[in-house]
Write a protein that holds these residues in place. Sequence first.
Motif, PDB file in Angstrom:
ATOM      1  N   ASN A  65      62.936  87.920 139.365  1.00 12.81           N
ATOM      2  CA  ASN A  65      61.746  87.100 139.554  1.00 12.81           C
ATOM      3  C   ASN A  65      60.532  87.724 138.868  1.00 12.81           C
ATOM      4  N   LEU A  96      60.710  87.434 135.068  1.00 12.91           N
ATOM      5  CA  LEU A  96      60.363  86.097 134.574  1.00 12.91           C
ATOM      6  C   LEU A  96      58.869  85.844 134.684  1.00 12.91           C
ATOM      7  N   LYS A  97      58.311  86.374 135.741  1.00  8.14           N
ATOM      8  CA  LYS A  97      56.896  86.128 136.015  1.00  8.14           C
ATOM      9  C   LYS A  97      55.976  86.943 135.103  1.00  8.14           C
ATOM     10  N   PRO A 148      56.514  88.526 131.814  1.00  5.01           N
ATOM     11  CA  PRO A 148      57.215  88.911 130.584  1.00  5.01           C
ATOM     12  C   PRO A 148      56.295  89.711 129.654  1.00  5.01           C
ATOM     13  N   TYR A 205      61.064  89.073 123.853  1.00  2.67           N
ATOM     14  CA  TYR A 205      61.897  88.830 125.021  1.00  2.67           C
ATOM     15  C   TYR A 205      63.180  89.668 125.051  1.00  2.67           C
ATOM     16  N   MET A 227      63.479  92.177 127.848  1.00  2.08           N
ATOM     17  CA  MET A 227      63.540  91.477 129.124  1.00  2.08           C
ATOM     18  C   MET A 227      64.927  90.860 129.341  1.00  2.08           C
ATOM     19  N   GLY A 240      59.452  79.956 125.604  1.00  4.66           N
ATOM     20  CA  GLY A 240      59.487  79.783 127.061  1.00  4.66           C
ATOM     21  C   GLY A 240      60.415  78.662 127.502  1.00  4.66           C
ATOM     22  N   THR A 241      60.464  77.583 126.732  1.00  2.00           N
ATOM     23  CA  THR A 241      61.292  76.431 127.129  1.00  2.00           C
ATOM     24  C   THR A 241      62.787  76.778 127.134  1.00  2.00           C
ATOM     25  N   PHE A 252      64.100  79.169 128.418  1.00  2.00           N
ATOM     26  CA  PHE A 252      64.458  79.811 129.688  1.00  2.00           C
ATOM     27  C   PHE A 252      64.692  78.804 130.815  1.00  2.00           C
ATOM     28  N   VAL A 253      64.427  77.535 130.545  1.00  2.00           N
ATOM     29  CA  VAL A 253      64.507  76.516 131.616  1.00  2.00           C
ATOM     30  C   VAL A 253      65.851  76.517 132.363  1.00  2.00           C
ATOM     31  N   PRO A 254      66.999  76.415 131.654  1.00  2.00           N
ATOM     32  CA  PRO A 254      68.263  76.407 132.406  1.00  2.00           C
ATOM     33  C   PRO A 254      68.481  77.669 133.231  1.00  2.00           C
ATOM     34  N   VAL A 267      66.134  79.616 134.542  1.00  2.00           N
ATOM     35  CA  VAL A 267      65.245  79.631 135.708  1.00  2.00           C
ATOM     36  C   VAL A 267      65.795  78.718 136.810  1.00  2.00           C
ATOM     37  N   LEU A 268      66.337  77.574 136.408  1.00  2.00           N
ATOM     38  CA  LEU A 268      66.915  76.655 137.386  1.00  2.00           C
ATOM     39  C   LEU A 268      68.132  77.288 138.067  1.00  2.00           C
ATOM     40  N   PHE A 275      68.579  80.441 138.425  1.00  2.00           N
ATOM     41  CA  PHE A 275      68.039  81.503 139.270  1.00  2.00           C
ATOM     42  C   PHE A 275      67.586  80.925 140.616  1.00  2.00           C
TER      43      PHE A 275
END
Lengths: 505, 148
Positions: A211, A214-215, A217, A223, A226, A271-272, A274-276, A278-279, A281
């Motif tokens: 968390n 991601l918050k 970076p 990246y 990370m 950033g986009t 990372f969407v899948p 983050v979901l 997660f």
Amino acid sequence: MKSENKSWEESFKQAFSSFQTELDGLHKELEREKEKNRSFSEIVSEGIFFLNSAFYIQQGYTQALETIIDETDLTNINFVDLLAHRVPDNVIQQTAEYLEFMFRSDLDEETINELNQLENIEFYYKDQWGFWTTTHFLSFRFKRVYEEDNIVALICSVRDISREEKLHHKLDEFEKNTKKQMERLVNILHVKPALLQEFIQLIKRELEVINQLLKNPDNNNNYNKMIQSLQRSARYILNNAMLLDLKFFAANTQEFLDEVDKLRSRKNISGTDFVPLVLNFSELRLMLEEIQELTLRLEHFSSSIRTTRRYESKLLMKSLGRMVDALSTETHKKIRLIHSGFDSLTIPYEHQQLVKELLFSFTRFIILYHSETPEARRSSNMNPEVTIEISSSLSRKHFDFVVKHDGRLQSLERIVQKKIDETADAGGSEYDSEIVSQLGTEISQLFFTPVNLIKDENDNEDDGSLVSMELVKKKLAMYGGKTRIVFTSELSTEYHITIPFKSNP
Amino acid sequence: MKESDLHFFMDSTSNYFLEITGEKVVTGIPYLKAMEPVVLEYTGIIGISGRRKGSVYITSTAAMLKELAGIILGSDDIKEDECKDLIGEIANTISGNVRQAYGSDFMISVPVVIKGVAEDIHLPEEIQSFVIPLNWREHRSFLVVCLE
């Protein structure tokens, strides 16, 4: 004449009085009727109203309508307009069509009623700021009012069915969740509550690491570092889930790991991308909360349904075997795991998690960094299969286990060679016992020093297992544990691990 | 929340900036909203109801809105009211796009604008909210999406 006038006057008075009495009676009757209607309107919990052919609400609706709709002065308000921002647009449109059909005498009322979209509808109520703060489930019904075969109005009723509807939803939700929870319950029943608690704490901590990554970076949008950390954390979680044979959790973590791998292989990450991940997660976090909830429920009767240690013992070896198989396939190496000399039943209760973590980390480390491919081994006239053998022993003061393997020690060989060269340059003997002793110390240091010191500068591949090893090593030290490396022959290396009893950090 | 939902909100906001300023907004890595508030000086909120429920809000600094309004209005003298209008307009644009993309079985509220750093924006607790950092020039704002 006078008497005639008098008689007429009296007659008029009598007539007037009679009219007056009748009028008073009518007034009283009207008042009584009004009062009756008012009482009736107040008592009736349903909103009852009439709509004309232009869909305007007619005078004389029941009080309950205002309460249910949460609006006053509804006379001459267009019913369809009243629905705006309270129900979805498509429902409004379909309702307007339905009401039009209701006023057409050539269409069958019963059939048309099937088009009523408001029979069970979630109705939204706004607060003073315009936010939808509450909803109620309402049921509207409409019936034609005829006058000489003409449809002159619709009599409509509305009642609040929130209570039954919400209960119905709750029941549906409960049934859906119960099925899922039962599956998960079956999946966690074999794990001892204490181990499960430890798992929850460990994973919670690791999820918080993810968390934070991601918050916060890297500001330069670099990246790569990370992503490596994400991979390391995910592997750690996966190993722990596999250790306890928490299949559903391991499967979801694997999905997360797959997403991390996809990012690794991608160039110009934004950033986009990372969407899948983050979901995924978010799913993992939710799942852990569910496990925690189930654990709490299980707490009071866990002792009666707990599985045997023999089963857990088998499980540990099964999980380790599964990890070896997965890594062998992934790295295209041939690995044989021998664990007949390892007795899981002798692991002290308080060190079970630590021993499991150590076993997994050492095995993983050996496969990744000290095992050659079958081709490479064949070319060196070696058995194409690397053997990893684990064994355990128990004494009065400590629990010991040994991880032995016949893979190469590339990094160590480099140090040994370097030392030999240095010694030769200084004119010393290759077999000087002091040097050998020094080598042993350095080799131990190598294994137990931070990874950035042993990592090759040109090696960009870090799958996280090196850092995981470091964490496990630190944990071992916290428990007062020790480790040493023993070369039993030219072909094999042994890691001896000793963990004293009653040594909590 | 589906992957396409989050992408939709990110793209929608990104396109707004591109159309208005000709410059791309850089979307950061989305993260899960926890207890800590994500509120800046101006906030535009829209509510979503119907088949799926939730809320979406964009929150920004006065400095960013002033610079943005400066580009739109061609003036350096931007008042507070214009900042409020602008954040409302951004929320309205997102709302319009949502209405277009999600169809008529969704209910989209009229945007509500909040001026001043509120303690937090109350979102449905049972639904996970996602925070998407938006970087435009040297400014940072946040898009917060909460949708079941």
